[in-house]
Design a protein around this motif. Structure first.
Motif, short mmCIF file in Angstrom:
data_model
loop_
_atom_site.label_atom_id
_atom_site.label_comp_id
_atom_site.label_asym_id
_atom_site.label_seq_id
_atom_site.Cartn_x
_atom_site.Cartn_y
_atom_site.Cartn_z
N ASP A 49 17.58 -8.62 14.68
CA ASP A 49 18.69 -9.49 15.08
C ASP A 49 18.41 -10.95 14.78
OD1 ASP A 49 20.09 -7.29 16.10
OD2 ASP A 49 18.95 -7.42 17.97
N LEU A 50 17.13 -11.34 14.86
CA LEU A 50 16.78 -12.75 14.70
C LEU A 50 16.63 -13.17 13.25
CD1 LEU A 50 14.16 -12.83 17.57
CD2 LEU A 50 16.42 -13.88 17.60
N PHE A 51 16.40 -12.22 12.37
CA PHE A 51 16.17 -12.54 10.96
C PHE A 51 17.14 -11.77 10.07
CE2 PHE A 51 12.29 -13.96 12.85
CZ PHE A 51 11.88 -15.01 12.07
N LYS A 52 18.41 -11.78 10.42
CA LYS A 52 19.39 -11.05 9.63
C LYS A 52 19.73 -11.82 8.37
CE LYS A 52 22.04 -8.30 12.81
NZ LYS A 52 23.16 -8.23 13.68
N ASP A 53 19.60 -11.14 7.22
CA ASP A 53 20.21 -11.70 6.04
C ASP A 53 20.81 -10.56 5.28
OD1 ASP A 53 18.07 -10.42 5.03
OD2 ASP A 53 17.12 -12.17 4.20
N ASP A 54 21.06 -9.70 5.86
CA ASP A 54 21.41 -8.31 5.82
C ASP A 54 20.65 -7.53 4.78
OD1 ASP A 54 23.07 -8.11 8.00
OD2 ASP A 54 24.69 -8.76 6.77
N ALA A 55 19.65 -7.12 5.55
CA ALA A 55 18.52 -6.53 4.96
C ALA A 55 18.82 -5.33 4.11
CB ALA A 55 17.64 -6.09 6.10
N ALA A 56 18.37 -5.48 2.86
CA ALA A 56 18.32 -4.28 2.03
C ALA A 56 17.13 -3.46 2.49
CB ALA A 56 18.14 -4.70 0.60
N PRO A 57 17.20 -2.14 2.38
CA PRO A 57 16.03 -1.35 2.78
C PRO A 57 14.83 -1.66 1.89
CG PRO A 57 17.63 0.00 1.60
CD PRO A 57 18.27 -1.34 1.83
N ALA A 58 13.65 -1.45 2.44
CA ALA A 58 12.44 -1.65 1.66
C ALA A 58 12.45 -0.68 0.48
CB ALA A 58 11.22 -1.38 2.53
N PRO A 59 11.94 -1.13 -0.68
CA PRO A 59 11.95 -0.25 -1.84
C PRO A 59 11.12 1.00 -1.60
CG PRO A 59 10.59 -2.20 -2.22
CD PRO A 59 11.33 -2.43 -0.95
N ALA A 60 11.56 2.10 -2.21
CA ALA A 60 10.83 3.36 -2.07
C ALA A 60 9.49 3.25 -2.78
CB ALA A 60 11.65 4.49 -2.66
N GLY A 61 8.50 3.97 -2.26
CA GLY A 61 7.18 3.95 -2.88
C GLY A 61 7.20 4.59 -4.26
N LYS A 62 6.31 4.11 -5.12
CA LYS A 62 6.18 4.67 -6.47
C LYS A 62 5.09 5.73 -6.47
CE LYS A 62 7.27 0.12 -8.41
NZ LYS A 62 6.75 -1.01 -9.22
N PRO A 63 5.29 6.80 -7.23
CA PRO A 63 4.25 7.84 -7.30
C PRO A 63 2.94 7.27 -7.85
CG PRO A 63 6.32 8.64 -8.19
CD PRO A 63 6.50 7.17 -7.97
N LEU A 64 1.83 7.77 -7.34
CA LEU A 64 0.51 7.33 -7.75
C LEU A 64 -0.21 8.44 -8.50
CD1 LEU A 64 -0.64 5.68 -4.40
CD2 LEU A 64 0.01 4.46 -6.48
N LYS A 65 -1.19 8.01 -9.31
CA LYS A 65 -2.10 8.98 -9.93
C LYS A 65 -3.21 9.25 -8.92
CE LYS A 65 -1.27 6.98 -14.50
NZ LYS A 65 -1.89 6.23 -15.64
N VAL A 66 -3.13 10.40 -8.30
CA VAL A 66 -4.02 10.72 -7.18
C VAL A 66 -4.73 12.04 -7.44
CG1 VAL A 66 -4.14 11.20 -4.71
CG2 VAL A 66 -2.53 9.51 -5.56
N SER A 67 -6.04 12.05 -7.18
CA SER A 67 -6.78 13.31 -7.13
C SER A 67 -6.61 13.88 -5.73
CB SER A 67 -8.26 13.07 -7.42
OG SER A 67 -8.43 12.53 -8.71
N PRO A 68 -5.80 14.93 -5.56
CA PRO A 68 -5.45 15.36 -4.20
C PRO A 68 -6.63 15.95 -3.45
CG PRO A 68 -4.59 16.89 -5.83
CD PRO A 68 -5.15 15.74 -6.60
N ALA A 69 -6.59 15.77 -2.14
CA ALA A 69 -7.60 16.40 -1.27
C ALA A 69 -7.39 17.90 -1.26
CB ALA A 69 -7.47 15.84 0.14
N PRO A 70 -8.44 18.66 -1.05
CA PRO A 70 -8.28 20.12 -0.93
C PRO A 70 -7.32 20.45 0.20
CG PRO A 70 -10.60 19.52 -1.07
CD PRO A 70 -9.84 18.24 -0.90
#
Length: 333
Positions: A49-70
């Motif tokens: 309410d105090l910092f309205k500039d009518d917030a666009a949602p935060a950008p979605a995360g980008k996929p990473l190159k990850v070695s997945p855990a077991p």
């Protein structure tokens, strides 16, 4: 990777926290049996309410190159809504939902991380290079908040020890000091102490150097295989799974190796409640609530969350207890 030993009660993917939208901070504390007074904060409006500039949602995360855990066969990770909507990041607001609502203020590119102090080879790291070069490791870790709730999350990143070794610490380096971004235009909770929980920003944290060099200590740039959302500490944060969550400082801009124990934000604010070490310890209560058990945030809402016993060192005692051999953990809390 998932760091584990055969006898240690480490999480499997069955424990990985699913996600859905959470209630705000005051309702959460009420559900834990804690009154609003436990916040030691003045009543205040939502930062939305105090910092309205009518917030666009935060950008979605980008996929990473990850070695997945077991991962155990046949189990599937749930969406990450819950992990990204139930957050403590006072720079973006003190309500549990404020960080997600205000994350659009935080601009994470360009972003550099300076590493210096008592080192032979200080350097500046472009975090985008770290994210882009891949592959990164994935670590499935428990997260235990000092407020007596917990999650289990899959982080992507690199070992903190790798960064420290690159800088070549001198013999005078006894501790590692961390500092988050200070920019009230990007982090509205920093605009005034009343909006940001009474904290004197920037947020600072620290570890003993042997803690920082431990294989479990991690610098995360991703969550659930994507870049970190702003509310989770984008673009780079610390993860120290055997300590309470407030030690895992978010949105880091500086790592310095130092000779003396560095100041830490919550210890400065309330030294009788938050020690430098902040190891998860079910035998040492917070002055205002028990730490013997926790609500695990999984399926369903916070009020139906499973209550479970808290494990010493958050379940990582086999790996880290030797770091504190001979120490009185009631004194060095």
């Amino acid at each position: 990777m998932l760091i584990k030993s055969s006898s240690s009660p480490h999480p499997t993917e069955a424990d990985v926290t699913p996600e859905q939208v959470y209630r705000d901070r005051r309702l959460v504390l009420k559900g834990l049996g804690l009154g609003a007074a436990s916040l030691a904060l003045p009543a205040q409006a939502s930062l939305l309410d105090l910092f309205k500039d009518d917030a666009a949602p935060a950008p979605a995360g980008k996929p990473l190159k990850v070695s997945p855990a077991p991962r155990p066969e046949g189990l599937v990770l749930t969406p990450y809504d819950k992990a990204t909507s139930h957050n403590n990041f006072y720079e973006l607001g003190t309500g549990k939902g404020d960080p997600a609502r205000n994350a659009h203020y935080l601009k994470t590119e360009p972003w550099t991380l300076k590493v210096g102090g008592e080192v032979e080879r200080p350097f500046t790291l472009d975090v985008k290079d770290l994210v882009d070069k891949g592959p990164l490791e994935e670590r499935i870790y428990r997260l235990r908040c000092v407020e007596a709730w917990s999650m289990v999350l899959p982080w992507s990143g690199i070992s903190l020890a790798d960064i420290i070794k690159r800088a070549a610490p001198t013999s005078r380096a006894k501790f590692v000091a961390f500092e988050t971004l200070y920019d009230p235009e990007q982090l509205p909770g920093q605009a005034s102490r009343s909006l940001g929980g009474g904290i004197d920003y920037p947020y600072v944290e620290g570890l003993r150097i042997d803690e920082a060099m431990h294989p479990l200590a991690f610098l995360a740039v991703g969550l659930y295989g994507k870049t970190l959302p702003g509310q989770n500490g984008a673009p780079i944060r610390l993860v120290v799974p055997w300590k309470y969550g407030f030690k895992s400082i978010k949105s880091i801009v500086s790592i310095r190796l130092v000779e003396e124990m560095p100041p830490t934000t919550w210890n400065l604010l309330a030294p009788n409640e938050y020690g430098f070490y902040a190891n998860v310890n079910p035998q040492v209560d917070h002055p205002r609530w028990s730490q013997a058990s926790e609500r695990f945030i999984g399926e369903g809402g916070i009020f139906g969350a499973k209550r479970q016993p808290t494990l010493m060192f958050n379940g990582y005692g086999e790996e880290v207890a030797s770091l504190y051999q001979g120490m009185d953990l009631r004194k060095w809390y």
